[in-house]
Each structure stands twice: as C-alpha cells, then as structure tokens.
Design a protein around this motif. Structure first.
Motif, mmCIF file in Angstrom:
data_model
loop_
_atom_site.group_PDB
_atom_site.id
_atom_site.type_symbol
_atom_site.label_atom_id
_atom_site.label_comp_id
_atom_site.label_asym_id
_atom_site.label_seq_id
_atom_site.Cartn_x
_atom_site.Cartn_y
_atom_site.Cartn_z
ATOM 1 N N SER A 282 31.908 25.515 32.828
ATOM 2 C CA SER A 282 31.383 25.461 31.467
ATOM 3 C C SER A 282 32.534 25.318 30.469
ATOM 4 C CB SER A 282 30.578 26.725 31.170
ATOM 5 O OG SER A 282 31.437 27.855 31.097
ATOM 6 N N ASN A 283 32.184 25.298 29.191
ATOM 7 C CA ASN A 283 33.193 25.159 28.136
ATOM 8 C C ASN A 283 33.597 26.526 27.603
ATOM 9 O OD1 ASN A 283 33.186 22.241 28.069
ATOM 10 N ND2 ASN A 283 31.151 22.389 27.150
ATOM 11 N N VAL A 284 34.024 27.395 28.510
ATOM 12 C CA VAL A 284 34.395 28.763 28.155
ATOM 13 C C VAL A 284 35.895 28.940 28.374
ATOM 14 C CG1 VAL A 284 34.059 31.200 28.691
ATOM 15 C CG2 VAL A 284 32.110 29.641 28.711
ATOM 16 N N ALA A 285 36.638 29.038 27.290
ATOM 17 C CA ALA A 285 38.102 29.100 27.371
ATOM 18 C C ALA A 285 38.603 30.532 27.202
ATOM 19 C CB ALA A 285 38.720 28.190 26.317
ATOM 20 N N VAL A 286 38.083 31.424 28.030
ATOM 21 C CA VAL A 286 38.522 32.826 28.009
ATOM 22 C C VAL A 286 38.719 33.284 29.445
ATOM 23 C CG1 VAL A 286 37.377 33.407 25.823
ATOM 24 C CG2 VAL A 286 36.126 33.657 27.980
ATOM 25 N N PRO A 287 39.477 34.372 29.637
ATOM 26 C CA PRO A 287 39.667 34.874 31.009
ATOM 27 C C PRO A 287 38.347 35.223 31.684
ATOM 28 C CG PRO A 287 41.235 35.899 29.506
ATOM 29 C CD PRO A 287 40.264 35.135 28.655
ATOM 30 N N VAL A 288 38.304 34.976 32.989
ATOM 31 C CA VAL A 288 37.130 35.310 33.793
ATOM 32 C C VAL A 288 37.493 36.440 34.737
ATOM 33 C CG1 VAL A 288 35.535 34.486 35.562
ATOM 34 C CG2 VAL A 288 36.153 32.996 33.653
ATOM 35 N N VAL A 289 36.722 37.508 34.676
ATOM 36 C CA VAL A 289 36.867 38.626 35.603
ATOM 37 C C VAL A 289 35.812 38.453 36.687
ATOM 38 C CG1 VAL A 289 36.788 41.133 35.905
ATOM 39 C CG2 VAL A 289 37.701 40.150 33.776
ATOM 40 N N ALA B 172 49.386 43.699 39.107
ATOM 41 C CA ALA B 172 48.524 42.974 40.043
ATOM 42 C C ALA B 172 47.266 42.560 39.289
ATOM 43 C CB ALA B 172 48.166 43.853 41.243
ATOM 44 N N PRO B 173 46.563 41.512 39.737
ATOM 45 C CA PRO B 173 45.435 40.966 38.968
ATOM 46 C C PRO B 173 44.131 41.740 39.181
ATOM 47 C CG PRO B 173 45.707 39.694 40.964
ATOM 48 C CD PRO B 173 46.816 40.718 40.969
ATOM 49 N N PHE B 174 44.209 43.051 39.008
ATOM 50 C CA PHE B 174 43.086 43.890 39.387
ATOM 51 C C PHE B 174 42.618 44.793 38.252
ATOM 52 C CE2 PHE B 174 45.168 43.429 43.734
ATOM 53 C CZ PHE B 174 44.297 42.431 44.129
ATOM 54 N N LEU B 175 41.331 45.064 38.279
ATOM 55 C CA LEU B 175 40.671 45.921 37.301
ATOM 56 C C LEU B 175 39.851 46.967 38.037
ATOM 57 C CD1 LEU B 175 39.286 46.601 34.482
ATOM 58 C CD2 LEU B 175 37.661 44.775 35.037
ATOM 59 N N VAL B 176 40.007 48.224 37.634
ATOM 60 C CA VAL B 176 39.082 49.266 38.076
ATOM 61 C C VAL B 176 37.829 49.091 37.226
ATOM 62 C CG1 VAL B 176 38.654 51.733 38.308
ATOM 63 C CG2 VAL B 176 40.975 50.828 38.657
ATOM 64 N N GLY C 269 37.709 42.610 39.753
ATOM 65 C CA GLY C 269 37.260 43.980 39.530
ATOM 66 C C GLY C 269 36.747 44.642 40.791
ATOM 67 N N PHE C 270 37.209 45.863 41.031
ATOM 68 C CA PHE C 270 36.750 46.671 42.163
ATOM 69 C C PHE C 270 36.085 47.938 41.626
ATOM 70 C CE2 PHE C 270 39.943 44.023 44.108
ATOM 71 C CZ PHE C 270 39.474 43.798 45.393
ATOM 72 N N ALA C 271 34.952 48.301 42.196
ATOM 73 C CA ALA C 271 34.240 49.495 41.746
ATOM 74 C C ALA C 271 33.932 50.412 42.918
ATOM 75 C CB ALA C 271 32.959 49.092 41.008
#
Length: 353
Positions: A261-268, A61-65, A291-293
């Motif tokens: 913007s010109n940012v070609a990286v994953p966004v959390v 799933a697309p989730f981060l602790v 992200g969930f905290a």
C-alpha cells in the motif's frame, strides 16, 4: 480482592498462560516461507549486526515487547520484569491498555515502568474505541505524561469487544477522532490490532489520519475472541464465539498487504511470533520491528533472568538465520534473494538447475 477492570486484567493473564487461546487451525502464514541455505556465507558471525532504530531511538535488536497487560498485581510484576529485561537487551517495550491507569488507583505501578526502562522506546496503549466513550486527545496526552512514554499506540479490537461481556461496541466515526489525537499529542501515535490483522486498505486510512507506525498484529497467535469466550458468562456469546476460531488475516498476509500500500511508516510485525526465524521471515517481507508477546509472558512471571534468556534465544535464532544465508545486517536481510515463498525461489538460478 481485585474488582472490575483490574480483575479482568488478571483473568486475561491467567487464561493466556494456562489455556489454549490460539485460533483453531490458524497460522501466521510464515510457514510458507523458507530460506535457501548458503554453504559459503563469506561473513564472520561476530560481525552480524542487529541494530536499528524505532521512534527516533536506537534499538540493539529489531524487537518489541508487545502490549500485554497492566492494572493488576500480577501485571505489575510482569511489566517490571519485562521493562528491566528490555532495557538490558535494547528492545522497545509496550504497555497493555492504560485505560485502567486513569480509571482506577489500583496497581498504577504496573504502568509506571519508565524507571526500569529509562532509555529504550516505551509505548503507552489505549483502545481506539474509548474515543467514543468519553476519552479524547486530552486523556490520551495525560496517559503519555503519566507513563513518560515515547509514543501512544491505539489498539483496534472490535471482535474482542463483541465477545467480551459488557464490551464497547460503538466503533462508528473513529477515524476523525484518531486524527485529532495524532494532531494534538506531542509524541508519535501508532495503531495496532490485537490478533486479527490490519490490511493495506485500513493501513492507508490510518496513515492518512496521521498514524506514525502500523503494528499489523495478525492472526496466528493469541485469539482474543477465544480469551473472551473463556471469560464470558453469557452462553449465547460463548456459542457464537466458536464460529470465530479461524477468524483473522494471517500475519504474513498483513505485512505483504501493508507494504504493498501507500503507507510510508514503519511496520511492526506481531501476531504469533515465536522464534528469531519467524522474525527473519517477517523482515524479508518488509517488516521493520518484530513484536513478541505470549512467547515472553511465562518468563515474565518468573524473573528478569528468565525473560533475558528468552530474548537471548530469539536474538541468537535471528543471527543464526542471517549467518545461514550470508547476511550481516538487517538491510541485507530485508533485501536478500535467498528466500523461497510457497516453494518458489527468488534466486535467478539455484544449484542443480
């Protein structure tokens, strides 16, 4: 009895659990986004797929602790419960600031959770400002080795440090030092705020320095100026912190700014995320991982099972949202037109027009 940095970590946990540490009248901005119900979704709920990847590893799933804690007895219990749950659910997991791992022998086990989470992405964490206080690429690499992390995230917490008693306030000329860490470390290096947000201009600077992902960590959730205000014994700082109750860039605005913007990286997307519906909204804006905290913190003080129940609910809420608009993959969700922003439909034509 815990002392110094270890005591501070316990105080942070207690305040986040027991006190009102959210910014006053500050929201994520996601309430301005809504979905257009699809009465005929034409999909099977059982086919909805939440799988994705992050840091070259699969996620269920697309989730981060999100980064929360470490370096205390209570933190050890929390992080171990979070790690076991994250491994079972296939979520990425991030540690709290690992500075304490190098500066104190106490509670090292609170950071050493790789055995509990052997296959999911594990992210170590260090305050970027420490690069002006004796830390460098060698120390950052040592943290990665000790934790067996897949990545290191450098957190940017200038306002928190300004309110914190004895905070580290020299943020001068950090960018070239961040770049040096990115070049030396054998793992991807990310950057995150702690609840006040990263905009597109700052994201571009970080990206050009070699940062591999951006965690916007916007306003709308825990305000670390308020946490440190409650900890502070300095009456002047306590009074001054009141002026920052409403400080920060809402999470929604951060995502939009960074994606523009010109940012070609994953966004959390983190900062005030509470439900799977919030996650769905952030994904439609372009976020890759959510992200969930604090939403997981209370459960993590109780048991692994409590954490898993909370994770299950968040995942179900995301699936129900996707079912409600007729999307069965995250890519379809990201590209859906069944969304309204500030009351304006993205559909070419809605029913009744």
């Amino acid at each position: 009895m815990e002392e110094g940095i270890n005591r501070r970590k316990t105080e942070h946990i207690r305040l986040c659990l027991d006190d009102n540490v959210e910014g006053v009248n500050k929201s994520t901005g996601l309430e301005g986004i809504s979905f257009i119900h699809n009465a005929l979704p034409e999909i099977n709920f059982a086919d909805i797929d939440l799988q994705t990847s992050f840091l070259n590893k699969a996620l269920k799933a697309p989730f981060l602790v999100s980064s929360m804690t470490g370096g205390s007895e209570l933190a050890a219990k929390i992080n171990q419960n979070l790690a076991i749950a994250a491994e079972e659910k296939g979520w990425a997991v991030a540690l709290g600031s690992t500075r304490a791992l190098l500066e104190s022998d106490a509670h090292k086990e609170s950071f050493l959770i790789r055995k509990q989470a052997p296959t999911v992405p594990l992210i170590a964490n260090l305050g970027a400002v420490q690069l002006n206080y004796g830390y460098g690429a060698d120390e950052a690499e040592r943290i990665v080795e000790l934790t067996e992390a897949d990545s290191l995230v450098l957190h940017l917490n200038s306002l928190q440090e300004a309110v914190q008693d004895g905070g580290d306030l020299n943020f001068e000329n950090l960018l070239p030092k961040i770049e040096a860490v990115c070049k030396q470390l054998p793992v991807p290096v990310g950057a995150k705020e702690v609840g006040f947000g990263i905009d597109g201009t700052v994201a571009e600077k970080l990206y050009n320095a070699g940062i591999s992902f951006i965690d916007v960590a916007g306003a709308g959730g825990t305000s670390w100026s308020q946490v440190e205000k409650l900890r502070s014994e300095d009456p002047l700082k306590k009074a001054a912190a009141e002026a920052f109750n409403n400080w920060g860039l809402p999470t929604k605005d951060c995502i939009v700014s960074v994606k523009s913007s010109n940012v070609a990286v994953p966004v959390v997307a983190s900062g005030g995320m509470k439900t799977g519906v919030d996650a769905a909204k952030a994904i439609t804006l372009g976020a890759d991982v959510i992200g969930f905290a604090r939403q997981l913190l209370q459960a993590a003080t109780e048991s692994v099972e409590s954490v898993i129940r909370t994770m299950d609910q968040i995942e179900l809420e995301l699936k129900m949202t996707m079912f409600g608009i007729g999307t069965k993959s995250l890519n379809e969700l990201k590209n859906t037109d069944r969304v309204m922003v500030m009351g304006k439909s993205l559909l070419n034509k809605t029913a009744g027009e």
